[in-house]
Scaffold this active site. Structure first.
Site, PDB file in Angstrom:
ATOM      1  N   TYR A 126      -0.781   5.017   3.239  1.00 40.23           N
ATOM      2  CA  TYR A 126      -0.249   4.908   4.596  1.00 40.23           C
ATOM      3  C   TYR A 126       1.263   5.128   4.666  1.00 40.23           C
ATOM      4  O   TYR A 126       1.826   5.070   5.758  1.00 40.23           O
ATOM      5  CB  TYR A 126      -0.604   3.548   5.187  1.00 40.23           C
ATOM      6  CG  TYR A 126      -2.064   3.425   5.528  1.00 40.23           C
ATOM      7  CD1 TYR A 126      -3.015   3.326   4.520  1.00 40.23           C
ATOM      8  CD2 TYR A 126      -2.505   3.418   6.841  1.00 40.23           C
ATOM      9  CE1 TYR A 126      -4.358   3.220   4.817  1.00 40.23           C
ATOM     10  CE2 TYR A 126      -3.852   3.313   7.140  1.00 40.23           C
ATOM     11  CZ  TYR A 126      -4.767   3.212   6.127  1.00 40.23           C
ATOM     12  OH  TYR A 126      -6.104   3.113   6.419  1.00 40.23           O
ATOM     13  N   LYS A 180      -8.869  -0.483  -8.256  1.00 39.15           N
ATOM     14  CA  LYS A 180      -9.460   0.643  -8.976  1.00 39.15           C
ATOM     15  C   LYS A 180      -8.549   0.929 -10.183  1.00 39.15           C
ATOM     16  O   LYS A 180      -8.114   2.058 -10.434  1.00 39.15           O
ATOM     17  CB  LYS A 180      -9.553   1.846  -8.020  1.00 39.15           C
ATOM     18  CG  LYS A 180     -10.404   2.980  -8.491  1.00 39.15           C
ATOM     19  CD  LYS A 180     -11.893   2.698  -8.469  1.00 39.15           C
ATOM     20  CE  LYS A 180     -12.657   3.845  -9.098  1.00 39.15           C
ATOM     21  NZ  LYS A 180     -14.083   3.543  -9.299  1.00 39.15           N
ATOM     22  N   ASP A 214     -15.605  -0.179  -6.412  1.00 39.11           N
ATOM     23  CA  ASP A 214     -16.957   0.333  -6.159  1.00 39.11           C
ATOM     24  C   ASP A 214     -18.003  -0.760  -6.388  1.00 39.11           C
ATOM     25  O   ASP A 214     -18.939  -0.927  -5.609  1.00 39.11           O
ATOM     26  CB  ASP A 214     -17.264   1.591  -6.994  1.00 39.11           C
ATOM     27  CG  ASP A 214     -16.654   1.542  -8.381  1.00 39.11           C
ATOM     28  OD1 ASP A 214     -15.788   0.684  -8.626  1.00 39.11           O
ATOM     29  OD2 ASP A 214     -17.042   2.345  -9.233  1.00 39.11           O
ATOM     30  N   ASP A 238      -8.893  -1.310   4.593  1.00 38.54           N
ATOM     31  CA  ASP A 238      -9.332  -0.698   5.843  1.00 38.54           C
ATOM     32  C   ASP A 238     -10.828  -0.401   5.773  1.00 38.54           C
ATOM     33  O   ASP A 238     -11.607  -0.769   6.653  1.00 38.54           O
ATOM     34  CB  ASP A 238      -8.524   0.590   6.060  1.00 38.54           C
ATOM     35  CG  ASP A 238      -8.691   1.131   7.465  1.00 38.54           C
ATOM     36  OD1 ASP A 238      -9.149   0.379   8.337  1.00 38.54           O
ATOM     37  OD2 ASP A 238      -8.354   2.306   7.689  1.00 38.54           O
TER      38      ASP A 238
END
Ligand code: NAI
Length: 350
Positions: A126, A180, A214, A238
């Site tokens: 962002y 991640k 994940d 988000d």
């Protein structure tokens, strides 16, 4: 009784319907609020040529608290996301999104979900630093694009501290870092997770765990209750919070808050819903529940609880529901104003 001054930004699309609905409901609690109404977004851009006028910034600087409806972000880049700008300007670095399941008419959730997502609010992809990549025979052909995902120690520590502080104050048992780090070894593996581990040591009464993104998505769908407070980056937060909203009745029931050290901006998770805007069909509950979060922030706990109870009761009764919820239970949809008026009546009856 004290009077609060709050900036109200109705925004675009259904914001023009759910913002006045929320004002009405807050008024029904008896809490005295002076609303400084200013606007930002696409309508404001068309009106004044400026999507985020200085008067909006001045108002929030003065009131320190804002309730914001959704605003459109144009895909043509004529202006940047108002949300991203406001969160950055007012250093509202932690986006808090409670995920709480409701009984919707006869639909009783098999397991009650009750968790809170903390999303870092100012960084990651962002930061808006993208560029096109050129190549081909003459070097002029667009062959791709790249995007910067930047995160800092300061913002990550702020995120985790906000999450742990919330956990401690609300009797929550665990904070989970969603990451991640196996692929993004610097941004997530080092900066995010080092910040999580460091802050966790300051809160020995709250458990801490790290879960790869994940796997966390899968676990959330299978059994969301294994999570309590989840802290993660801007983009993951988000995606996760919209998906989690889907587990508990959809965007019409998902509130949110952007909290910084000095300023707080309360807004629903949903957007401007162009497909139903202007038709008195939008579910006002997400912004109304964001209004309840605002009252909690202002220290008006009893009023906040009344709002939360009224929304819970009307949704459980299942007779007066806007289309998004009525579709799930098969009843005839009610309008935004019908649902709002009934919530006000319930609040006054408690
Ligand atoms: P959206 O959240 O506006 O709509 C997605 C779907 O959910 C639509 O089918 C819509 O009708 C439904 N929906 C959303 N809120 C609802 C409500 N309160 N009651 C009943 N149904 C509801 O997301 P979309 O379509 O991706 O975005 C539309 C615009 O909103 C875009 O310009 C986007 O940039 C902006 N947006 C703004 C946000 C904000 O200001 N906080 C957040 C998300 C999107």
């Amino acid at each position: 009784m004290s009077q609060y001054e709050v900036t109200l930004i109705p925004g675009d699309g259904i914001g023009l319907e759910v913002a006045p609905a929320t004002q009405k409901v807050l008024e029904a609690t008896g809490v005295s609020i002076h609303w400084d109404i200013v606007n930002a977004g696409m309508d404001e851009f068309k009106r004044s040529g400026n999507a985020l006028p200085q008067e909006v910034l001045d108002s929030i600087k003065r009131t320190k608290v804002a309730l914001k409806g959704p605003t459109n972000t144009p895909k043509d880049g004529s202006f940047s996301s108002i949300n991203v700008l406001l969160r950055r300007i007012f250093k509202a670095a932690a986006n808090v999104r409670p995920i709480h399941s409701f009984q919707i008419g006869h639909l009783i959730p098999e397991k009650k979900i009750d968790l809170v997502i903390f999303r870092e609010n100012t960084e990651d992809s962002y930061v808006g630093e993208e560029r096109l990549l050129y190549g081909g025979v003459d070097g002029q052909e667009i062959i791709g694009a790249e995007s910067i995902s930047r995160i800092t120690v300061k913002a990550c520590e702020y995120l985790f501290r906000a999450a742990f502080e919330y956990a401690r104050r609300n009797g929550r048992k665990k904070v989970t870092a969603m990451h991640k780090g196996n692929i993004l070894q610097m941004t997530h593996g080092k900066i995010l997770l080092d910040a999580g581990a460091k802050v966790a040591k300051e809160y020995p009464d709250v458990n801490y765990e790290e879960v790869i993104a994940d796997a966390l998505f899968m676990k959330m769908i299978l059994d969301a209750n294994q999570f309590d407070v989840i802290a993660t980056t801007n983009m993951f937060g988000d995606l996760l919070s919209d998906a989690a909203a889907g587990l508990v009745g959809g965007l019409g029931l998902a509130p949110g808050a952007n909290i910084g050290k000095e300023f707080a901006i309360f807004e629903a998770v949903h957007g401007t819903a162009p497909d139903i805007a202007g038709q008195n069909k939008a579910n006002p509950c997400a912004l109304i529940l964001s209004g309840a979060l605002m009252l909690r922030h202002l220290g008006e706990l009893e009023a906040a609880k009344k709002i939360e109870r009224a929304v819970t009761d009307i949704v459980a009764a299942g007779r007066i529901l806007t289309g998004d919820l009525a579709r799930l239970t098969g009843v005839k949809p009610s309008s935004t104003t019908e649902m709002t008026d009934f919530i006000c009546r319930l609040i006054r009856s408690y």
